[in-house]
Design an enzyme around this catalytic site. Sequence first.
Site: not given
Length: 229
Positions: A134-135, A165
């Site tokens: 993910c991030h 996002e």
Amino acid sequence: MKNILVVVTNISKYPNQERATGLWLGEAVHFVDEMEKEGYKIVYVSPKGGYTSIDPHSLQPDQMTELDWQYYSNDDFLNKLGATLSAEDVNPEDYDAIYYTGGHGVMWDFPNDEKLQNIASKIYDNGGIVSAVCHGTVGLLNIKNAVGNYLIAGKKVVGFANTEEIALGLDKIVPFLTEDELVNRGANYVKGEDWAAFAVVDDRVVTGQNPASGGAVAKGVLKLLKSAR
């Protein structure tokens, strides 16, 4: 050796918003559980060391699985999150793999942390695995290999998608879009369906798209570790 280094954030609040952030719980739990079942020891590290907060949005009932609740109720696990190592306390020689967890806070403290980058680069140079979800993939952005090139350049990677996002309404709040910056480093960005578990393996770099993908990243890492034995 059988040690895995799991990287978590020290950021507990958006610098530009009155909004809490921190570790996205499931992204740690579903990776860690797979690794521990195979006998790997997990060591937690953060840029500054010490306490890492849990993103309260990851504790909402629609985000929590039974496994998440088991870990969230486990004092030993929570105590480890409260006393992470700092990057300077880590010897890369001790680890088979590094795994960067997500949560939006990582976008402010992962990308430019040279100590973590050096740890990851040395683990990779030693034949180990660099992984993220993910991030957390922003932790890979500035890692360079032994000849000074970006580690992810030319490699197939995935991370939190622009469409995901935007769906959260945070595309104007984060300092940059994860997908865009992966592409800017020369990575071959691929994606699965929004919010569905999806991970890719290229050489010894394993990445997952979103909060549902931690377990898929773990499976990719384990396959590489078993093939190297």
